[in-house]
Design a protein around this motif. Sequence first.
Motif, PDB file in Angstrom:
ATOM      1  N   GLU A 296      53.581 -81.414   2.786  1.00  0.00           N
ATOM      2  CA  GLU A 296      52.653 -80.799   1.849  1.00  0.00           C
ATOM      3  C   GLU A 296      53.327 -79.877   0.847  1.00  0.00           C
ATOM      4  N   HIS A 297      54.277 -79.074   1.314  1.00  0.00           N
ATOM      5  CA  HIS A 297      54.841 -78.023   0.466  1.00  0.00           C
ATOM      6  C   HIS A 297      56.303 -78.257   0.114  1.00  0.00           C
ATOM      7  N   GLY A 298      56.947 -79.148   0.826  1.00  0.00           N
ATOM      8  CA  GLY A 298      58.350 -79.415   0.519  1.00  0.00           C
ATOM      9  C   GLY A 298      59.297 -78.352   1.024  1.00  0.00           C
ATOM     10  N   CYS A 299      58.803 -77.410   1.849  1.00  0.00           N
ATOM     11  CA  CYS A 299      59.742 -76.427   2.387  1.00  0.00           C
ATOM     12  C   CYS A 299      60.326 -76.959   3.686  1.00  0.00           C
ATOM     13  N   MET A 300      61.434 -76.334   4.077  1.00  0.00           N
ATOM     14  CA  MET A 300      62.160 -76.831   5.236  1.00  0.00           C
ATOM     15  C   MET A 300      61.627 -76.199   6.513  1.00  0.00           C
ATOM     16  N   LYS A 301      61.543 -77.009   7.564  1.00  0.00           N
ATOM     17  CA  LYS A 301      61.216 -76.453   8.876  1.00  0.00           C
ATOM     18  C   LYS A 301      62.131 -77.064   9.928  1.00  0.00           C
TER      19      LYS A 301
ATOM     20  N   SER B 131      51.951 -71.857   7.684  1.00  0.00           N
ATOM     21  CA  SER B 131      51.512 -70.782   8.564  1.00  0.00           C
ATOM     22  C   SER B 131      50.658 -69.780   7.798  1.00  0.00           C
ATOM     23  N   ALA B 132      50.942 -69.593   6.514  1.00  0.00           N
ATOM     24  CA  ALA B 132      50.138 -68.671   5.709  1.00  0.00           C
ATOM     25  C   ALA B 132      48.721 -69.208   5.560  1.00  0.00           C
ATOM     26  N   GLU B 133      48.593 -70.531   5.449  1.00  0.00           N
ATOM     27  CA  GLU B 133      47.268 -71.136   5.289  1.00  0.00           C
ATOM     28  C   GLU B 133      46.454 -71.065   6.582  1.00  0.00           C
TER      29      GLU B 133
END
Length: 96
Positions: free
Chosen positions: A40-45, A92-94
């Motif tokens: 969804e956001h393209g950030c790394m996890k 996590s913010a959502e």
Amino acid sequence: MPREVISMLMMKERRPAFRTIDGWARCVLLGAGAIRECEEHGCMKDSADPHAFERALLIALEDPPPGVSPEEAVAAIENVLGWIGDACPECSAESG
Ligand SMILES: [Zn+2]
């Protein structure tokens, strides 16, 4: 070839292939599957896969970027993984 062009090319050659070792480490972690991109956001996890992390460390040891020692490459892998959480910060913010 004009002399200015030649000197520009030489300057370019002196730069490392990756702008930073952190960028390289992130590519290796992604390639090994140790981190994943949030769809969804393209950030790394962190994918929390110890085998994938081992693979990334092996790549760092056997094939560090040019001009970087295997020890430095391994340190960069561990450093980058340390920044990346188990969940995408935006997800996590959502939910929170
Ligand atoms: Zn996300």
